[in-house]
Every structure is written in C-alpha cells, then in structure tokens.
Motif scaffolding. Sequence first.
Motif: not given
Length: 330
Positions: A13, A16-19, A30, A34, A54-55, A57
């Motif tokens: 994560l 790559r930045g996003t689920l 996803p 999670s 919506r993201r 961190r």
Amino acid sequence: MFDLHRLRLLRELKHRGTLAAVAAALSYSPSSVSQQLSQLEAEVGVPLLEPVGRRVRLTEQAEILVAHTEAVLERLERAEADIAASLTDLSGSLRVATFQTAALTLVPAALTLLRDAHPRLRVHVTQMEPERALPALLARDFDLVIAEEYPGSPGPRPDGLEREDLYEDPMHLATPPPPAPTDSTDLTGPTNLMGPAGPTDLTSPTATANTTATSPRATLRAQADRPWVLEPEGTAARCWAMALCRTAGFEPDVRFESTDLLLHLRLVEQGHAVALLPDLVWNGRPPTVPLHRLPRGHRSRRLATAVRRGSSGHPAVAACRRALRRGAGT
C-alpha cells in the motif's frame, strides 16, 4: 508476532498508493485487502490507516512497521539468493525492465549469452521508462531494471535499491542532412522542410562533428529557430535537454514529444526536427544524419542496473549483470 503476509500488504500500500492498486497487483479483491489490513491493525493495537478524501494514507506507526518490514524482506532476499547460489543449475525466472534503446541493443546480446550459459533460466523483459520501472522494482514487479542518468540530472536513488554502473553512452546533437544539390531550374526536386541549414560541423551526415572551430555551444544555439523533438515532460531526458538548451541561451521550440528515439531519428532524417540522440540508437551502424558535439559536461548519459537491496547476490541477477556488461563491451 505480526503476520508477515499482512505486513507485506501494508508495504504494498505504501508503494502503490491505493487499495485498488494493491488488489490489482496481487490478484486480490479490494475488500480482501482492506479486511487483511484491518486484522493487522487489530494485531498491532493502533490505527495504521487514516482517510484522506477517498483514499487512505499510512499513519506514523504504519510507517514504522513498513520500515521494519523492508528490513525483513531484505533478509529474505538474501536467503533466497543464498539458496539459489547453493544449487548447481541456474533456473527459475528473472523479470527485467528496460528502456527502448537498451532493449534494442544491450538486451538481445545479453539474452543470447544467458540462453547459452543458463538454458533453464526464463528471462521476462518489459520495455518501461525508468521513471515507472524503478518504483515497480521496489514494489517487486521486477527483479532488475536498466536505468539511465543524464548529466547534471541525477535520478532518485531510493534506499531500498542497489545500483551498478553499466555503460557510458555518448550523446550528440542531431540535425537534418543538408539538401541534395539540384538544378535551379528543377522545380520537382526534394524540398528541405527545415529551410536553410544553420552552422554545422559536418560535411557528411555519416561523420561526427569535430572538424571546425565552431564551439559546441554555438552550434547548439544555431538550432534555436528550428523545430525540436524531445522526450515528454517529466522525464529525466526532457529535464536535461531543456536545461542544456537554456544554458545555451534559448528555449527550444518543441513540436514533437515521444519516448520513441527511433521516431526522433526518423523526424531528423526527414528534415522535420532537431534532436539529441545517444550513440546506442545506431546499434553499431554508421549515423545517417549529421552529429555534433555537445558542450563539455553534457556529452554522455550513464546507464546502470538497479536491483532491490539484498538481491544482488542472487545467481540469476549476477548472471544477468555479467551478460549485460559483456553485451555493452561489444
């Protein structure tokens, strides 16, 4: 003890930045990613993710966990390398990412050497610019990346990677060939779309410029009013080229943008643009357009191989690096 699989998901994560990107890379859903990260939070006992729009961190505690996970994975890389080194026959898969000119010149020769020496080793090659390939190497999408570094524009060197110099690739200013002599009464002859040629160091398009007293900076500045082809904005090559032209006292008229250096060459050959081309683009063949020296300190780019820290001792990685060095030598 924390679950290593879940720790690796947290590390993915971060890189790559996003689920959704983690799920796509690992062939999970996803919701499954999670759920696994929620279980890791329960194991650790502190929040690891915080919403940002919506993201999500990583929290400070999650960053600490990722740093320790990187150290664990580095040890596992070394263990994998040691086990592979204990075997007498080199096999398995090696994933390589490389940019275009190295893919056309250095890689095929290296593949031939590897095939002859280690027929059971499967080498997968992907053409990808270093700006994308190096983060993908950290994310474990590749095992080795061939990268480039331009004069005065050193690229990022993440702590988790080990670099080894491979090749010094000379760079030149490439200009269109002068128009062929024609009878002044012939109205059907070829037209030079670039207009009258500016100052040039060459009398033949197949020789490298070094025969006149015109300085490289002056030769470069003489192309100020011509159209240019450069790599796209955001690439190391583009940053270097723009700085080179600005140092010479002009802003290039960039009409064409592409990472395809063969397209750059074709545009120069057809009289549509001026370009900055590396020697590798010729692949040992004589140049087809006039080449001119660049100012000192800007005359070559450096090629290097990069691997994840801990994997340089893996026999497949070491064999590939040896093959690339031999290919570069020829």
